[in-house]
Write a protein that holds these residues in place. Structure first.
Motif, PDB file in Angstrom:
ATOM      1  N   ILE A   1      38.934  23.425  40.407  1.00  0.00           N
ATOM      2  CA  ILE A   1      39.095  24.747  39.786  1.00  0.00           C
ATOM      3  C   ILE A   1      40.452  24.871  39.086  1.00  0.00           C
ATOM      4  O   ILE A   1      40.570  25.601  38.105  1.00  0.00           O
ATOM      5  N   ILE A   2      41.464  24.141  39.560  1.00  0.00           N
ATOM      6  CA  ILE A   2      42.768  24.159  38.877  1.00  0.00           C
ATOM      7  C   ILE A   2      42.647  23.517  37.495  1.00  0.00           C
ATOM      8  O   ILE A   2      43.222  23.994  36.513  1.00  0.00           O
TER       9      ILE A   2
ATOM     10  N   LEU B   1      34.318  28.461  48.286  1.00  0.00           N
ATOM     11  CA  LEU B   1      33.851  27.253  48.972  1.00  0.00           C
ATOM     12  C   LEU B   1      35.029  26.451  49.512  1.00  0.00           C
ATOM     13  O   LEU B   1      34.999  25.977  50.659  1.00  0.00           O
ATOM     14  N   SER B   2      36.068  26.321  48.706  1.00  0.00           N
ATOM     15  CA  SER B   2      37.270  25.596  49.149  1.00  0.00           C
ATOM     16  C   SER B   2      37.906  26.285  50.350  1.00  0.00           C
ATOM     17  O   SER B   2      38.306  25.641  51.325  1.00  0.00           O
TER      18      SER B   2
ATOM     19  N   GLU C   1      39.718  17.333  52.931  1.00  0.00           N
ATOM     20  CA  GLU C   1      39.545  16.556  51.704  1.00  0.00           C
ATOM     21  C   GLU C   1      38.578  17.261  50.754  1.00  0.00           C
ATOM     22  O   GLU C   1      38.808  17.328  49.537  1.00  0.00           O
ATOM     23  N   LEU C   2      37.483  17.804  51.322  1.00  0.00           N
ATOM     24  CA  LEU C   2      36.539  18.568  50.504  1.00  0.00           C
ATOM     25  C   LEU C   2      37.212  19.810  49.903  1.00  0.00           C
ATOM     26  O   LEU C   2      37.009  20.137  48.731  1.00  0.00           O
ATOM     27  N   ALA C   3      38.018  20.496  50.735  1.00  0.00           N
ATOM     28  CA  ALA C   3      38.735  21.691  50.266  1.00  0.00           C
ATOM     29  C   ALA C   3      39.699  21.331  49.139  1.00  0.00           C
ATOM     30  O   ALA C   3      39.787  22.039  48.123  1.00  0.00           O
ATOM     31  N   ALA C   4      40.429  20.222  49.308  1.00  0.00           N
ATOM     32  CA  ALA C   4      41.407  19.796  48.299  1.00  0.00           C
ATOM     33  C   ALA C   4      40.721  19.416  46.986  1.00  0.00           C
ATOM     34  O   ALA C   4      41.168  19.810  45.897  1.00  0.00           O
ATOM     35  N   GLU C   5      39.633  18.657  47.091  1.00  0.00           N
ATOM     36  CA  GLU C   5      38.917  18.241  45.880  1.00  0.00           C
ATOM     37  C   GLU C   5      38.356  19.448  45.130  1.00  0.00           C
ATOM     38  O   GLU C   5      38.404  19.513  43.893  1.00  0.00           O
TER      39      GLU C   5
ATOM     40  N   VAL D   1      48.625  25.291  50.215  1.00  0.00           N
ATOM     41  CA  VAL D   1      48.429  25.523  51.652  1.00  0.00           C
ATOM     42  C   VAL D   1      47.668  24.357  52.287  1.00  0.00           C
ATOM     43  O   VAL D   1      48.025  23.890  53.377  1.00  0.00           O
ATOM     44  N   ILE D   2      46.639  23.872  51.609  1.00  0.00           N
ATOM     45  CA  ILE D   2      45.874  22.731  52.123  1.00  0.00           C
ATOM     46  C   ILE D   2      46.776  21.514  52.289  1.00  0.00           C
ATOM     47  O   ILE D   2      46.685  20.783  53.291  1.00  0.00           O
ATOM     48  N   CYS D   3      47.677  21.307  51.338  1.00  0.00           N
ATOM     49  CA  CYS D   3      48.561  20.134  51.370  1.00  0.00           C
ATOM     50  C   CYS D   3      49.619  20.206  52.475  1.00  0.00           C
ATOM     51  O   CYS D   3      50.220  19.190  52.820  1.00  0.00           O
TER      52      CYS D   3
END
Length: 328
Positions: free
Chosen positions: A95-96, A64-65, A86-90, A111-113
């Motif tokens: 999961i982390i 999903l992320s 933001e949704l991907a990061a959250e 990668v998102i950051c």
């Protein structure tokens, strides 16, 4: 099923089309045809449905992320891109927390950051290093870390990271592409060899356009014709460059830069493919805004039209030149 939608949505936009039963998309029609972003949206709905059935399965959260991240890159607008990221990061942070021992989760958050809309480079570096603490032989993570250092101008650190990636997985093409980026700054003469190796391993956008650029530079360098001849005759440089830049243009069909088009035109002109060269120079000249560069492209177009036995159109192209020069 969500994986299927994601796969199709990630294809070039003209091919990101799928006909499915209307019931899957909550439509009354028996069948509906969905394109690009709609497929990404439907995939995210299916991932969420799967998560409701098995919320403890972190691989679903990871998918999903990844869906949100890919959607932001390919179809995100100025307004929606940040929301998707933001949704991907959250989702990645969730999961982390649940499984800090999985390197893939750290890598994805890193990668998102690094994206322009998030731009949290210190957290990105932390994530990549945490992933490497879990496994030192991760070519993809070393390469991501190298790109991060390269973007910050830390050339030697980038060089070290790309070398580690190559040692971890010699067949990982992105590591060689990154090393070529470093070579452009430190040892330009080695760049084309590194790119040549990269494109033989697999396709990626960066090596494709870089290799085409360097082959064009090589062919236009009148002082080093022996070197150019070696690459053309022994390494099939022109054919390889045409293949690479054609793949690039097909993959980025709605967002092709004028530079990429000019490389494609120049290489085909060199190979006497006048029709393709003409069509490409025409497209490039329509994209360029700066008058001096557009004039050069119009001259290239006119020469190509002459070779293609279309003299009247060639005259028109020359007459469209804004500032007359001896060459035009």
């Amino acid at each position: 099923l969500a994986n299927c939608f994601d796969f199709i949505a990630a294809l070039p936009k003209s091919k990101a089309v799928l006909t499915i039963p209307g019931s899957l998309a909550n439509e009354s029609d028996e069948f509906v045809t969905l394109c690009g972003d709609k497929l990404f949206e439907l995939a995210s709905r299916f991932y969420c449905r799967a998560i409701k059935l098995s919320s403890s399965d972190l691989s679903l959260w990871y998918e999903l992320s990844l869906n949100y991240y890919n959607r932001s890159l390919k179809y995100g607008t100025t307004e929606t891109r940040k929301k998707y990221l933001e949704l991907a990061a959250e989702t990645s942070k969730h999961i982390i927390k649940e499984a800090p021992h999985k390197w893939k989760y750290w890598n994805l958050l890193g990668v998102i950051c690094t994206t322009k809309d998030v731009q949290n480079l210190s957290l990105a570096q932390h994530c990549f290093i945490k992933a490497l603490e879990l496994d030192r032989k991760l070519a993809i993570v070393w390469t991501n870390l190298g790109v991060l250092y390269l973007s910050q101008g830390k050339i030697m650190l980038a060089n070290t990271a790309f070398k580690q990636a190559q040692q971890s997985e010699p067949s990982f093409a992105n590591a060689w592409t990154g090393q070529a980026q470093v070579a452009e700054i430190l040892k330009p003469a080695e760049t084309i060899d590194l790119l040549q190796h990269s494109i033989t391993l697999s396709y990626n956008d960066e090596s494709a356009i870089q290799y085409a650029y360097w082959v064009c530079m090589l062919l236009s360098d009148t002082k080093n014709q022996k070197r150019a001849q070696y690459y053309v005759e022994h390494l099939n440089a022109i054919s390889s460059a045409i293949d690479s830049i054609t793949w690039y243009c097909n993959a980025n069909e709605t967002n092709i830069s004028s530079e990429a088009l000019s490389f494609l035109g120049y290489l085909n002109y060199n190979q006497r493919n006048w029709c393709i060269a003409t069509r490409t120079f025409q497209a490039a000249s329509q994209q360029i805004e700066q008058s001096s560069n557009r004039d050069k492209m119009l001259c290239n177009l006119a020469y190509s039209l002459l070779k293609d036995n279309r003299p009247i159109e060639a005259v028109q192209a020359f007459e469209n030149v804004t500032e007359a020069t001896f060459r035009s």
